[in-house]
Write a protein that holds these residues in place. Structure first.
Motif, PDB file in Angstrom:
ATOM      1  N   LYS A  71       0.828  -1.201   0.000  1.00  0.00           N
ATOM      2  CA  LYS A  71       0.000   0.000   0.000  1.00  0.00           C
ATOM      3  C   LYS A  71       0.867   1.258   0.000  1.00  0.00           C
ATOM      4  O   LYS A  71       0.598   2.202  -0.733  1.00  0.00           O
ATOM      5  CB  LYS A  71      -0.920  -0.001   1.225  1.00  0.00           C
ATOM      6  N   ASP A  72       1.935   1.254   0.792  1.00  0.00           N
ATOM      7  CA  ASP A  72       2.856   2.397   0.820  1.00  0.00           C
ATOM      8  C   ASP A  72       3.534   2.597  -0.525  1.00  0.00           C
ATOM      9  O   ASP A  72       3.696   3.718  -0.995  1.00  0.00           O
ATOM     10  CB  ASP A  72       3.909   2.221   1.918  1.00  0.00           C
ATOM     11  N   ASP A  73       3.923   1.481  -1.163  1.00  0.00           N
ATOM     12  CA  ASP A  73       4.552   1.575  -2.481  1.00  0.00           C
ATOM     13  C   ASP A  73       3.586   2.133  -3.516  1.00  0.00           C
ATOM     14  O   ASP A  73       3.963   2.954  -4.353  1.00  0.00           O
ATOM     15  CB  ASP A  73       5.058   0.198  -2.926  1.00  0.00           C
ATOM     16  N   ASP A  74       2.329   1.686  -3.461  1.00  0.00           N
ATOM     17  CA  ASP A  74       1.321   2.188  -4.394  1.00  0.00           C
ATOM     18  C   ASP A  74       1.069   3.677  -4.196  1.00  0.00           C
ATOM     19  O   ASP A  74       0.934   4.428  -5.163  1.00  0.00           O
ATOM     20  CB  ASP A  74       0.010   1.418  -4.239  1.00  0.00           C
ATOM     21  N   GLU A  75       1.034   4.123  -2.938  1.00  0.00           N
ATOM     22  CA  GLU A  75       0.830   5.545  -2.664  1.00  0.00           C
ATOM     23  C   GLU A  75       2.004   6.377  -3.162  1.00  0.00           C
ATOM     24  O   GLU A  75       1.829   7.467  -3.698  1.00  0.00           O
ATOM     25  CB  GLU A  75       0.628   5.771  -1.162  1.00  0.00           C
TER      26      GLU A  75
END
Length: 107
Positions: A71-75
């Motif tokens: 999720k952090d990578d996608d953000e």
């Protein structure tokens, strides 16, 4: 974290200090950072800590960590897409343009 915890538990066992499975699970859940509190609460409510194996808890925590990292990578990818490029402008003085601008200003 799990290997360090296991080493500590094994060292304590050599000193005749043993912990029940539920005590070990609670110790692991208690040491997690504040950002994990939702997961800790969900595990505490949904699963019986008296019969839950330590490996199952580890698997659940690792899965949660991977999903948080994804999720952090996608953000971060979204932020990079939205990033705007600012171009530097420069002022070039040209005497002919100044004369033309003055004539247009007079009109």
């Amino acid at each position: 974290m799990f290997s360090r915890f296991t080493n500590i538990i094994n060292a304590l066992q050599t000193l005749d200090k043993t912990y029940h499975n539920s005590e070990m699970l609670r110790k692991i859940l208690r040491c997690l950072p504040r950002s994990w509190m939702l997961k800790v609460t969900a595990i505490g409510k949904a699963k019986n800590l008296n019969v839950l194996p330590l490996e199952d808890l580890l698997g659940s925590l690792m899965t949660h960590e991977l999903s948080m990292q994804k999720k952090d990578d996608d953000e971060e990818k979204e932020k990079k897409k939205k990033k705007m490029v600012a171009l530097k402008s420069s002022l070039i003085e040209n005497s002919e343009d100044d004369d033309d601008n003055e004539e247009l200003a007079l009109i």
